[in-house]
Write a protein that holds these residues in place. Structure first.
Motif, PDB file in Angstrom:
ATOM      1  N   GLU A  98     -30.450  14.227  22.998  1.00 38.46           N
ATOM      2  CA  GLU A  98     -30.833  14.794  24.294  1.00 38.46           C
ATOM      3  C   GLU A  98     -31.078  16.300  24.195  1.00 38.46           C
ATOM      4  O   GLU A  98     -32.018  16.829  24.796  1.00 38.46           O
ATOM      5  CB  GLU A  98     -29.747  14.493  25.321  1.00 38.46           C
ATOM      6  CG  GLU A  98     -29.581  12.999  25.610  1.00 38.46           C
ATOM      7  CD  GLU A  98     -28.388  12.698  26.503  1.00 38.46           C
ATOM      8  OE1 GLU A  98     -27.739  13.657  26.973  1.00 38.46           O
ATOM      9  OE2 GLU A  98     -28.095  11.501  26.716  1.00 38.46           O
ATOM     10  N   ALA A  99     -30.244  16.993  23.409  1.00 41.90           N
ATOM     11  CA  ALA A  99     -30.377  18.446  23.286  1.00 41.90           C
ATOM     12  C   ALA A  99     -31.702  18.846  22.653  1.00 41.90           C
ATOM     13  O   ALA A  99     -32.281  19.883  22.997  1.00 41.90           O
ATOM     14  CB  ALA A  99     -29.226  19.012  22.469  1.00 41.90           C
ATOM     15  N   PHE A 100     -32.189  18.050  21.710  1.00 40.49           N
ATOM     16  CA  PHE A 100     -33.429  18.359  21.012  1.00 40.49           C
ATOM     17  C   PHE A 100     -34.643  17.690  21.651  1.00 40.49           C
ATOM     18  O   PHE A 100     -35.756  17.826  21.151  1.00 40.49           O
ATOM     19  CB  PHE A 100     -33.339  17.949  19.543  1.00 40.49           C
ATOM     20  CG  PHE A 100     -32.210  18.611  18.788  1.00 40.49           C
ATOM     21  CD1 PHE A 100     -31.757  19.868  19.160  1.00 40.49           C
ATOM     22  CD2 PHE A 100     -31.596  17.977  17.713  1.00 40.49           C
ATOM     23  CE1 PHE A 100     -30.718  20.488  18.481  1.00 40.49           C
ATOM     24  CE2 PHE A 100     -30.562  18.580  17.023  1.00 40.49           C
ATOM     25  CZ  PHE A 100     -30.118  19.835  17.410  1.00 40.49           C
ATOM     26  N   LYS A 101     -34.421  16.939  22.733  1.00 40.76           N
ATOM     27  CA  LYS A 101     -35.487  16.230  23.455  1.00 40.76           C
ATOM     28  C   LYS A 101     -36.270  15.326  22.504  1.00 40.76           C
ATOM     29  O   LYS A 101     -37.511  15.278  22.519  1.00 40.76           O
ATOM     30  CB  LYS A 101     -36.412  17.229  24.145  1.00 40.76           C
ATOM     31  CG  LYS A 101     -35.708  18.114  25.163  1.00 40.76           C
ATOM     32  CD  LYS A 101     -36.665  19.110  25.801  1.00 40.76           C
ATOM     33  CE  LYS A 101     -35.936  20.018  26.783  1.00 40.76           C
ATOM     34  NZ  LYS A 101     -36.844  21.031  27.392  1.00 40.76           N
ATOM     35  N   ALA A 102     -35.537  14.604  21.672  1.00 38.48           N
ATOM     36  CA  ALA A 102     -36.150  13.718  20.688  1.00 38.48           C
ATOM     37  C   ALA A 102     -36.712  12.475  21.373  1.00 38.48           C
ATOM     38  O   ALA A 102     -36.052  11.875  22.231  1.00 38.48           O
ATOM     39  CB  ALA A 102     -35.138  13.316  19.634  1.00 38.48           C
ATOM     40  N   ALA A 103     -37.929  12.114  20.990  1.00 42.92           N
ATOM     41  CA  ALA A 103     -38.512  10.883  21.527  1.00 42.92           C
ATOM     42  C   ALA A 103     -37.775   9.662  21.002  1.00 42.92           C
ATOM     43  O   ALA A 103     -37.580   8.684  21.722  1.00 42.92           O
ATOM     44  CB  ALA A 103     -39.994  10.811  21.167  1.00 42.92           C
ATOM     45  N   HIS A 104     -37.367   9.735  19.746  1.00 42.94           N
ATOM     46  CA  HIS A 104     -36.577   8.637  19.179  1.00 42.94           C
ATOM     47  C   HIS A 104     -35.848   9.140  17.951  1.00 42.94           C
ATOM     48  O   HIS A 104     -36.151  10.198  17.393  1.00 42.94           O
ATOM     49  CB  HIS A 104     -37.461   7.432  18.831  1.00 42.94           C
ATOM     50  CG  HIS A 104     -38.558   7.756  17.852  1.00 42.94           C
ATOM     51  ND1 HIS A 104     -38.446   7.530  16.512  1.00 42.94           N
ATOM     52  CD2 HIS A 104     -39.801   8.297  18.039  1.00 42.94           C
ATOM     53  CE1 HIS A 104     -39.563   7.900  15.900  1.00 42.94           C
ATOM     54  NE2 HIS A 104     -40.401   8.370  16.811  1.00 42.94           N
ATOM     55  N   GLY A 105     -34.864   8.390  17.528  1.00 43.53           N
ATOM     56  CA  GLY A 105     -34.073   8.761  16.363  1.00 43.53           C
ATOM     57  C   GLY A 105     -33.652   7.533  15.582  1.00 43.53           C
ATOM     58  O   GLY A 105     -33.752   6.401  16.072  1.00 43.53           O
ATOM     59  N   SER A 106     -33.209   7.747  14.373  1.00 46.42           N
ATOM     60  CA  SER A 106     -32.685   6.657  13.553  1.00 46.42           C
ATOM     61  C   SER A 106     -31.437   7.152  12.841  1.00 46.42           C
ATOM     62  O   SER A 106     -31.292   8.348  12.590  1.00 46.42           O
ATOM     63  CB  SER A 106     -33.724   6.183  12.532  1.00 46.42           C
ATOM     64  OG  SER A 106     -34.009   7.204  11.593  1.00 46.42           O
ATOM     65  N   ALA A 107     -30.548   6.244  12.529  1.00 47.69           N
ATOM     66  CA  ALA A 107     -29.302   6.632  11.874  1.00 47.69           C
ATOM     67  C   ALA A 107     -28.753   5.491  11.032  1.00 47.69           C
ATOM     68  O   ALA A 107     -28.936   4.314  11.357  1.00 47.69           O
ATOM     69  CB  ALA A 107     -28.269   7.055  12.917  1.00 47.69           C
ATOM     70  N   VAL A 108     -28.084   5.861   9.944  1.00 44.23           N
ATOM     71  CA  VAL A 108     -27.411   4.905   9.067  1.00 44.23           C
ATOM     72  C   VAL A 108     -25.971   5.352   8.923  1.00 44.23           C
ATOM     73  O   VAL A 108     -25.710   6.529   8.642  1.00 44.23           O
ATOM     74  CB  VAL A 108     -28.084   4.838   7.679  1.00 44.23           C
ATOM     75  CG1 VAL A 108     -27.300   3.912   6.757  1.00 44.23           C
ATOM     76  CG2 VAL A 108     -29.527   4.388   7.807  1.00 44.23           C
ATOM     77  N   GLU A 109     -25.023   4.445   9.123  1.00 43.19           N
ATOM     78  CA  GLU A 109     -23.612   4.803   8.982  1.00 43.19           C
ATOM     79  C   GLU A 109     -23.072   4.282   7.658  1.00 43.19           C
ATOM     80  O   GLU A 109     -23.289   3.118   7.276  1.00 43.19           O
ATOM     81  CB  GLU A 109     -22.781   4.239  10.136  1.00 43.19           C
ATOM     82  CG  GLU A 109     -21.304   4.602  10.016  1.00 43.19           C
ATOM     83  CD  GLU A 109     -20.478   4.228  11.229  1.00 43.19           C
ATOM     84  OE1 GLU A 109     -19.242   4.383  11.153  1.00 43.19           O
ATOM     85  OE2 GLU A 109     -21.063   3.794  12.234  1.00 43.19           O
ATOM     86  N   LEU A 110     -22.358   5.167   6.955  1.00 43.52           N
ATOM     87  CA  LEU A 110     -21.714   4.815   5.696  1.00 43.52           C
ATOM     88  C   LEU A 110     -20.214   5.016   5.835  1.00 43.52           C
ATOM     89  O   LEU A 110     -19.766   5.943   6.506  1.00 43.52           O
ATOM     90  CB  LEU A 110     -22.228   5.695   4.561  1.00 43.52           C
ATOM     91  CG  LEU A 110     -23.745   5.726   4.311  1.00 43.52           C
ATOM     92  CD1 LEU A 110     -24.068   6.791   3.267  1.00 43.52           C
ATOM     93  CD2 LEU A 110     -24.241   4.365   3.884  1.00 43.52           C
ATOM     94  N   LYS A 111     -19.442   4.161   5.203  1.00 43.19           N
ATOM     95  CA  LYS A 111     -17.998   4.363   5.116  1.00 43.19           C
ATOM     96  C   LYS A 111     -17.710   5.191   3.873  1.00 43.19           C
ATOM     97  O   LYS A 111     -18.215   4.907   2.785  1.00 43.19           O
ATOM     98  CB  LYS A 111     -17.274   3.015   5.026  1.00 43.19           C
ATOM     99  CG  LYS A 111     -17.483   2.112   6.241  1.00 43.19           C
ATOM    100  CD  LYS A 111     -16.872   2.702   7.502  1.00 43.19           C
ATOM    101  CE  LYS A 111     -17.007   1.735   8.682  1.00 43.19           C
ATOM    102  NZ  LYS A 111     -16.459   2.313   9.926  1.00 43.19           N
ATOM    103  N   ARG A 112     -16.892   6.243   4.023  1.00 39.93           N
ATOM    104  CA  ARG A 112     -16.598   7.129   2.901  1.00 39.93           C
ATOM    105  C   ARG A 112     -15.110   7.081   2.590  1.00 39.93           C
ATOM    106  O   ARG A 112     -14.270   7.095   3.489  1.00 39.93           O
ATOM    107  CB  ARG A 112     -17.002   8.567   3.237  1.00 39.93           C
ATOM    108  CG  ARG A 112     -18.451   8.725   3.658  1.00 39.93           C
ATOM    109  CD  ARG A 112     -19.430   8.319   2.571  1.00 39.93           C
ATOM    110  NE  ARG A 112     -19.322   9.132   1.398  1.00 39.93           N
ATOM    111  CZ  ARG A 112     -19.997  10.246   1.185  1.00 39.93           C
ATOM    112  NH1 ARG A 112     -20.843  10.685   2.116  1.00 39.93           N
ATOM    113  NH2 ARG A 112     -19.850  10.931   0.079  1.00 39.93           N
TER     114      ARG A 112
END
Length: 426
Positions: A98-112
């Motif tokens: 929301e802060a960057f006014k992104a039209a869309h985003g993607s994310a990958v979660e890894l366990k460390r």
């Protein structure tokens, strides 16, 4: 809990470019994302790179949030790494989108840090504390935010407390930063123009050298110089009858009046005829021989100043100079902008004559390489050293409490290193 930490690798697309190029906004957004997720902030460090792009990291007690932006693509890459279960990185993900006014985003979660593969060790925690921790071992929060002007070979970074002014004018981006080492600093399109701490070097050397060597100066024209420093110094010469300043960008004037008042102090002086207009147009329309000294106080040869580095413009300046008229320009750094530096002197000598153009140097810490040059081009008998009166210059320096210019500096400034002489004479 099967692992020590959660690592989310994030990409934001079609963001607002201005948001991704605003280092202060990004710092506040990243810290806000950390706090919104329940993290404890220890340190934040952010760099803005000229002309665009920001890198930074927020170190939290539970690990970190890191970012790099490409405003020209509307793209940001973010790492969100949290330890334990008390902080939810997905809260940070949504906050930043929301802060960057992104039209869309993607994310990958890894366990460390898979616990099944780890063995806990014993150690004395007291031995690991340093000056960044309290006596009780709690972290002390610190903050670092940096402005960086760079090209592909060198960079200059200054730590600051944030922006005081940020406007896009019709010509350029006008910003003022509150730096910690050099006071308030004006930048145009990401390039350092002047700072409160070292501005006097530039402004004293571009003004007093020509005026104190002209046989009878009465009329002075300043092209550019919207910060007001050159006008301030020129007006210290009370024998002048007319001082005209033509600055194309009123936003520069506004920013400096608001946040660099010690530099802009003369912009409201009734002795100054301040005109907000195109300096090239003004010169073209001026009468023959109408000014004794013309000071071209321009930025680098890009953007609105590009036309001030043309042969046609300098021919027009020559035309409007009086019989013994002097033209002074800032002529770049012989160490940094070699090509432009050489071309400038070739052009001036083709107009004024080989023996009528002189180079002199001054040392300005916040300009690329620190070594900066000025050109002294004379139409008639005026000369920077022949007939120069060091006692008069020294008395002027002392009576006006100047910080850089004096009689000895004047003479020494024209003593050029061999490599500079060779560049000019090639």
């Amino acid at each position: 809990m099967a692992s020590l930490g959660r690592h989310i690798i994030v990409e934001y697309y079609d963001c607002a470019p201005e948001a991704l190029n605003d280092v202060t906004h990004i710092e506040k957004s990243m810290e806000g994302a950390a706090e919104e997720a329940g993290a404890t902030i220890i340190n934040s460090t952010f760099h803005h790179f000229s002309p665009y792009g920001v890198s930074g990291v927020v170190v939290i007690e539970e690990s970190h949030l890191a970012i790099h932006t490409w405003p020209e693509y509307g793209y940001a890459s973010v790492d969100l790494f949290t330890c334990g279960e008390s902080v939810d990185p997905w809260v940070s993900y949504q906050f930043l989108k929301e802060a960057f006014k992104a039209a869309h985003g993607s994310a990958v979660e890894l366990k460390r840090g898979e616990l099944a593969l780890l063995t806990k060790k014993d150690f004395d925690i007291q031995q690991l504390r340093d000056e960044k921790s309290t006596d009780a071992g709690e972290p002390i929060r610190t903050r670092d935010i940096w402005f960086t002007e760079r090209d592909d070979k060198i960079a200059l970074s200054m730590k600051h407390n944030g922006k005081l002014y940020d406007q896009q004018s019709d010509y350029q981006r006008v910003e003022v930063y509150e730096t910690q080492a050099y006071g308030n600093m004006l930048t145009l399109d990401g390039m350092v123009m002047t700072t409160e701490k070292d501005e006097y070097v530039y402004h004293e050397m571009i003004t007093h050298v020509p005026i104190l060597t002209h046989p009878n100066p009465k009329r002075v024209l300043i092209i550019g110089g919207g910060d007001g420093g050159t006008a301030r110094e020129v007006l210290k010469h009370t024998e002048l009858e007319e001082v005209v300043m033509v600055e194309i960008d009123e936003k520069v004037i506004e920013a400096c009046k608001l946040h660099l008042p010690s530099i802009a102090s003369a912009l409201d002086d009734p002795r100054l005829n301040l005109i907000v207009d195109d300096g090239i147009k003004y010169v073209n329309e001026a009468s023959d021989g109408s000014f004794d000294v013309v000071i071209v106080d321009s930025t680098d040869p890009v953007g609105p100043a590009e036309g001030l580095f043309s042969v046609d413009f300098y021919k027009e300046v020559y035309r409007i100079l009086s019989t013994d008229g002097i033209m002074i320009t800032q002529s770049e750094s012989p160490r940094f902008n070699n090509k432009v530096f050489k071309e400038i002197y070739q052009v001036y000598r083709s107009i004024f004559g080989m023996d009528k153009v002189h180079c002199y140097l001054a040392y300005i810490p916040t300009y690329p390489t620190g070594m900066w040059s000025f050109s002294y081009s004379t139409k008639g008998s005026a000369h920077p050293l022949n007939g120069f009166d060091p006692a008069k210059s020294q008395a002027f320096s002392e009576s006006n409490a100047l910080s850089y210019y004096n009689g000895q500096i004047h003479a020494a400034a024209f003593a050029l290193p061999n490599f500079v002489k060779q560049m000019i004479d090639q």
